[in-house]
Write a protein that holds these residues in place. Structure first.
Motif, mmCIF file in Angstrom:
data_model
loop_
_atom_site.group_PDB
_atom_site.id
_atom_site.type_symbol
_atom_site.label_atom_id
_atom_site.label_comp_id
_atom_site.label_asym_id
_atom_site.label_seq_id
_atom_site.Cartn_x
_atom_site.Cartn_y
_atom_site.Cartn_z
ATOM 1 N N GLU A 90 -37.729 28.342 -54.858
ATOM 2 C CA GLU A 90 -38.893 27.850 -54.115
ATOM 3 C C GLU A 90 -40.195 28.251 -54.810
ATOM 4 O O GLU A 90 -41.134 27.457 -54.888
ATOM 5 C CB GLU A 90 -38.854 28.370 -52.679
ATOM 6 N N ALA A 91 -40.245 29.466 -55.336
ATOM 7 C CA ALA A 91 -41.442 29.918 -56.055
ATOM 8 C C ALA A 91 -41.636 29.104 -57.334
ATOM 9 O O ALA A 91 -42.769 28.744 -57.680
ATOM 10 C CB ALA A 91 -41.336 31.405 -56.384
ATOM 11 N N GLU A 92 -40.528 28.801 -58.041
ATOM 12 C CA GLU A 92 -40.621 27.987 -59.250
ATOM 13 C C GLU A 92 -41.132 26.583 -58.935
ATOM 14 O O GLU A 92 -41.996 26.058 -59.643
ATOM 15 C CB GLU A 92 -39.258 27.875 -59.926
ATOM 16 N N VAL A 93 -40.610 25.984 -57.897
ATOM 17 C CA VAL A 93 -41.029 24.637 -57.521
ATOM 18 C C VAL A 93 -42.501 24.634 -57.131
ATOM 19 O O VAL A 93 -43.271 23.761 -57.543
ATOM 20 C CB VAL A 93 -40.150 24.083 -56.374
ATOM 21 N N LYS A 94 -42.913 25.632 -56.361
ATOM 22 C CA LYS A 94 -44.312 25.728 -55.957
ATOM 23 C C LYS A 94 -45.227 25.854 -57.173
ATOM 24 O O LYS A 94 -46.255 25.180 -57.260
ATOM 25 C CB LYS A 94 -44.502 26.925 -55.020
ATOM 26 N N ALA A 95 -44.840 26.668 -58.126
ATOM 27 C CA ALA A 95 -45.643 26.843 -59.339
ATOM 28 C C ALA A 95 -45.682 25.557 -60.162
ATOM 29 O O ALA A 95 -46.733 25.183 -60.702
ATOM 30 C CB ALA A 95 -45.088 27.990 -60.177
ATOM 31 N N ASP A 96 -44.546 24.861 -60.258
ATOM 32 C CA ASP A 96 -44.497 23.597 -61.004
ATOM 33 C C ASP A 96 -45.395 22.546 -60.367
ATOM 34 O O ASP A 96 -46.108 21.821 -61.060
ATOM 35 C CB ASP A 96 -43.066 23.065 -61.089
ATOM 36 N N LEU A 97 -45.343 22.455 -59.052
ATOM 37 C CA LEU A 97 -46.176 21.472 -58.359
ATOM 38 C C LEU A 97 -47.657 21.796 -58.519
ATOM 39 O O LEU A 97 -48.483 20.902 -58.727
ATOM 40 C CB LEU A 97 -45.799 21.392 -56.880
ATOM 41 N N GLU A 98 -47.994 23.062 -58.444
ATOM 42 C CA GLU A 98 -49.393 23.460 -58.620
ATOM 43 C C GLU A 98 -49.863 23.152 -60.036
ATOM 44 O O GLU A 98 -50.982 22.670 -60.240
ATOM 45 C CB GLU A 98 -49.579 24.948 -58.300
ATOM 46 N N SER A 99 -49.013 23.391 -61.007
ATOM 47 C CA SER A 99 -49.343 23.077 -62.392
ATOM 48 C C SER A 99 -49.571 21.581 -62.565
ATOM 49 O O SER A 99 -50.511 21.163 -63.243
ATOM 50 C CB SER A 99 -48.212 23.544 -63.311
ATOM 51 N N TYR A 100 -48.725 20.779 -61.936
ATOM 52 C CA TYR A 100 -48.892 19.324 -62.000
ATOM 53 C C TYR A 100 -50.216 18.905 -61.377
ATOM 54 O O TYR A 100 -50.945 18.088 -61.928
ATOM 55 C CB TYR A 100 -47.729 18.624 -61.283
ATOM 56 N N ARG A 101 -50.511 19.474 -60.216
ATOM 57 C CA ARG A 101 -51.741 19.110 -59.506
ATOM 58 C C ARG A 101 -52.987 19.426 -60.340
ATOM 59 O O ARG A 101 -53.931 18.649 -60.374
ATOM 60 C CB ARG A 101 -51.822 19.837 -58.168
ATOM 61 N N THR A 102 -52.980 20.579 -60.993
ATOM 62 C CA THR A 102 -54.158 20.958 -61.774
ATOM 63 C C THR A 102 -54.247 20.197 -63.095
ATOM 64 O O THR A 102 -55.346 19.948 -63.580
ATOM 65 C CB THR A 102 -54.188 22.467 -62.062
ATOM 66 N N ALA A 103 -53.123 19.801 -63.659
ATOM 67 C CA ALA A 103 -53.128 19.106 -64.946
ATOM 68 C C ALA A 103 -53.336 17.599 -64.804
ATOM 69 O O ALA A 103 -53.752 16.938 -65.747
ATOM 70 C CB ALA A 103 -51.819 19.363 -65.685
#
Length: 123
Positions: A77-90
């Motif tokens: 869940e932490a990995e998915v959250k970090a991936d989604l946040e990275s996508y949102r910012t990029a």
């Protein structure tokens, strides 16, 4: 009871029981070869370092007592959250080609929504 548990118990027939047993052997071989690793916190990871999904994790806990389901699920869940946040910012604004593709797909004047960010794009 999950589908895999039904297969393993024989409730779905001998064929599926044999398939489930073979799958457990493959998981055990992956663990022995290092394709699946378990850290000191009990988090199980695949060969590229990602926390295991529930289906494989279910099988893994049947072949070893070192994996911690709750810790692995929390790590995933932490990995998915970090991936989604990275996508949102990029993710930037759609370029001209992407806008043209969206207009062709949805029509001029429609509103497209990025399912990940929730951003609404007026076409």
């Amino acid at each position: 009871m999950t589908r895999f548990q039904k297969e393993l118990s024989g409730a779905l027939g001998d064929f599926w029981r044999r398939q489930a047993e073979a799958e457990l052997e493959r998981v055990k071989a992956d663990l022995d070869s290092g394709a699946i690793t378990i850290d000191e916190a009990g988090v199980a990871r695949n060969c590229i370092g990602r926390a295991l999904m529930d289906d494989l994790l279910e099988m893994l806990v049947l072949v070893t007592d070192k994996a911690d389901s709750a810790a692995t699920q929390a790590a995933r869940e932490a990995e998915v959250k970090a991936d989604l946040e990275s996508y949102r910012t990029a993710r930037g604004a759609p370029n001209t080609e992407e806008m043209a593709e969206m207009r062709a797909a949805f029509g001029e004047g429609a509103t497209a929504v990025d399912a990940i960010t929730g951003e609404k794009i007026q076409l």
